[in-house]
Design a protein around this motif. Sequence first.
Motif, short mmCIF file in Angstrom:
data_model
loop_
_atom_site.label_atom_id
_atom_site.label_comp_id
_atom_site.label_asym_id
_atom_site.label_seq_id
_atom_site.Cartn_x
_atom_site.Cartn_y
_atom_site.Cartn_z
N ASN A 247 -42.21 40.60 -11.24
CA ASN A 247 -43.05 39.69 -12.04
C ASN A 247 -42.40 39.41 -13.40
OD1 ASN A 247 -44.91 39.74 -9.98
ND2 ASN A 247 -46.37 41.08 -11.05
N ALA A 248 -41.81 40.42 -14.01
CA ALA A 248 -41.18 40.23 -15.32
C ALA A 248 -40.00 39.27 -15.22
CB ALA A 248 -40.72 41.58 -15.88
N ILE A 249 -39.24 39.35 -14.13
CA ILE A 249 -38.12 38.42 -13.92
C ILE A 249 -38.64 36.99 -13.78
CG2 ILE A 249 -36.36 37.75 -12.25
CD1 ILE A 249 -35.81 40.77 -11.87
N PHE A 250 -39.72 36.82 -13.04
CA PHE A 250 -40.24 35.46 -12.85
C PHE A 250 -40.92 34.93 -14.11
CE2 PHE A 250 -39.33 36.37 -8.47
CZ PHE A 250 -38.91 35.15 -8.01
N ASP A 251 -41.48 35.81 -14.93
CA ASP A 251 -42.00 35.35 -16.23
C ASP A 251 -40.86 34.81 -17.09
OD1 ASP A 251 -44.62 35.98 -15.65
OD2 ASP A 251 -44.56 37.95 -16.62
N ALA A 252 -39.72 35.49 -17.05
CA ALA A 252 -38.55 35.01 -17.80
C ALA A 252 -38.05 33.69 -17.23
CB ALA A 252 -37.44 36.06 -17.77
N ALA A 253 -38.13 33.54 -15.91
CA ALA A 253 -37.71 32.28 -15.28
C ALA A 253 -38.59 31.12 -15.71
CB ALA A 253 -37.74 32.43 -13.76
N ARG A 254 -39.88 31.38 -15.84
CA ARG A 254 -40.79 30.33 -16.32
C ARG A 254 -40.40 29.91 -17.74
NH1 ARG A 254 -44.23 33.97 -13.53
NH2 ARG A 254 -45.30 32.96 -11.76
N GLU A 255 -40.12 30.89 -18.58
CA GLU A 255 -39.73 30.58 -19.96
C GLU A 255 -38.45 29.77 -20.00
OE1 GLU A 255 -39.42 34.32 -21.90
OE2 GLU A 255 -41.53 34.85 -21.59
N ALA A 256 -37.54 30.05 -19.08
CA ALA A 256 -36.25 29.34 -19.03
C ALA A 256 -36.35 28.02 -18.27
CB ALA A 256 -35.20 30.22 -18.37
N GLN A 257 -37.51 27.72 -17.72
CA GLN A 257 -37.77 26.48 -16.97
C GLN A 257 -36.94 26.39 -15.68
OE1 GLN A 257 -37.28 23.62 -20.30
NE2 GLN A 257 -39.49 23.31 -20.13
N ILE A 258 -36.65 27.54 -15.11
CA ILE A 258 -36.03 27.59 -13.78
C ILE A 258 -37.11 27.33 -12.75
CG2 ILE A 258 -35.06 29.21 -12.08
CD1 ILE A 258 -33.55 30.52 -14.43
N ASN A 259 -36.78 26.56 -11.70
CA ASN A 259 -37.78 26.29 -10.66
C ASN A 259 -37.29 26.55 -9.24
OD1 ASN A 259 -36.09 24.11 -10.13
ND2 ASN A 259 -37.71 22.55 -10.26
N LEU A 260 -36.05 27.02 -9.08
CA LEU A 260 -35.46 27.18 -7.75
C LEU A 260 -35.33 28.66 -7.41
CD1 LEU A 260 -33.96 26.07 -5.23
CD2 LEU A 260 -31.86 26.16 -6.59
N ILE A 261 -35.87 29.05 -6.26
CA ILE A 261 -35.81 30.43 -5.77
C ILE A 261 -35.16 30.42 -4.40
CG2 ILE A 261 -37.13 32.48 -5.15
CD1 ILE A 261 -39.53 31.13 -6.67
N ASP A 262 -34.21 31.32 -4.19
CA ASP A 262 -33.62 31.48 -2.86
C ASP A 262 -33.85 32.90 -2.38
OD1 ASP A 262 -31.72 30.44 -0.65
OD2 ASP A 262 -30.83 32.35 -1.25
N THR A 263 -34.45 33.03 -1.19
CA THR A 263 -34.68 34.33 -0.60
C THR A 263 -34.33 34.25 0.89
OG1 THR A 263 -36.32 36.10 -0.37
CG2 THR A 263 -37.16 33.85 -0.25
N ALA A 264 -34.73 35.26 1.66
CA ALA A 264 -34.40 35.26 3.09
C ALA A 264 -35.30 36.23 3.84
CB ALA A 264 -32.93 35.64 3.33
N GLU A 265 -35.39 35.97 5.13
CA GLU A 265 -36.19 36.80 6.02
C GLU A 265 -35.68 38.23 6.11
OE1 GLU A 265 -32.75 35.97 8.68
OE2 GLU A 265 -33.60 35.22 6.83
N CYS A 266 -34.40 38.44 5.85
CA CYS A 266 -33.79 39.75 6.08
C CYS A 266 -33.32 40.42 4.80
CB CYS A 266 -32.64 39.64 7.08
SG CYS A 266 -31.29 38.60 6.51
N TYR A 267 -33.83 40.00 3.66
CA TYR A 267 -33.61 40.77 2.44
C TYR A 267 -34.71 41.83 2.43
CZ TYR A 267 -30.70 36.80 0.93
OH TYR A 267 -29.76 35.81 0.84
N GLY A 268 -34.44 42.96 3.10
CA GLY A 268 -35.50 43.84 3.51
C GLY A 268 -36.21 43.16 4.67
N ASP A 269 -37.22 43.78 5.20
CA ASP A 269 -38.00 43.16 6.27
C ASP A 269 -39.05 42.26 5.64
OD1 ASP A 269 -39.31 42.43 8.54
OD2 ASP A 269 -40.00 44.44 9.09
N HIS A 270 -38.62 41.06 5.23
CA HIS A 270 -39.45 40.11 4.49
C HIS A 270 -39.89 40.69 3.14
CE1 HIS A 270 -39.80 37.11 7.75
NE2 HIS A 270 -39.87 38.15 8.55
N LEU A 271 -39.21 41.76 2.68
CA LEU A 271 -39.60 42.42 1.44
C LEU A 271 -39.37 41.54 0.22
CD1 LEU A 271 -40.53 44.82 -0.24
CD2 LEU A 271 -38.20 45.76 -0.06
N SER A 272 -38.20 40.92 0.14
CA SER A 272 -37.92 40.03 -0.98
C SER A 272 -38.95 38.89 -1.02
CB SER A 272 -36.51 39.45 -0.86
OG SER A 272 -36.27 38.49 -1.86
#
Length: 301
Positions: A37-62
């Motif tokens: 959550n803290a990382i995404f709060d910083a992303a909001r402040e920086a006006q970042i809007n793109l997230i890349d994740t995957a099904e196998c970064y953990g078992d859907h954990l990411s």
Amino acid sequence: MKYRRLGNTELQASVIGIGTWQFGGEWGHDFSQKEANAIFDAAREAQINLIDTAECYGDHLSEQLVGEAIQCDRDRWIVATKFGHRFYSFNKRDWDLSPEGVQQQLEASLRALQTDVIDLYQFHSGSNQAFDNDALWTMLDKQKQAGKIRFLGISVSASQAETNVYQTARATQVGANVIQIVYNRLQRTPEESVFPLCEQQHLGVLARVPLASGLLSGKYAKGVTFPSNDIRSQQNEEQLRKKLEEVERIQREEVPAGTPMATWALAWCLKHPVVTSVIPGCKTPEQLRQNAAAAELAGND
């Protein structure tokens, strides 16, 4: 922050995104929801809007950590995830690119991300044989029509150059709008092979591993060792030594004085006209802010 159109979609992506492989626990740290959550709060402040994740970064954990972190303002984000694997443990995954298996993965990703639609759904480094399955792409097109997927992409392999060219050349045939590929100052192969094909087809390009798994951060010197639960520990020692020697040369001869190497390395990727965004990982809000600062060096769009 700067934004670029993602290929021929209507999506306007921040040139700096958030890569979230680290959230799966394979970079030597298990993330709590509070830390994510803290990382995404910083992303909001920086006006970042793109997230890349995957099904196998953990078992859907990411995806779960991402989904919870953005559920309060889901509509402001471009969420990209992937399909093709089933995760079992550290460095152990099985392939499943059957239409039935991918549909199950899609539903699991939607649940984990707490969303009704995935903005960019990416074929995840599969073989050409799996790629050439018309039934797979027909199923995915139906999911687009059903409103569960907005756009399709191809996340090509980190090491199979011929496969990357084959799949990129056929991207528009299968309805893909975006290519994701490893590209950084130490890995420039896409410039000659994949990028011209992306330009011809007006594909968006997401540059992953833009800091060469941290080697271009300037933090590591020759002789560094990584813990056994860090995926970087699997690198060949001699290859790692040569890479770090090259990093020292780059830092000495190419990085302007007073510019953090990581910031320079991200901006270096973005100066290629085909690249839409870079998607570096980060472990802390401060690392995210440092990544975001590269947008200032990326040049005008």
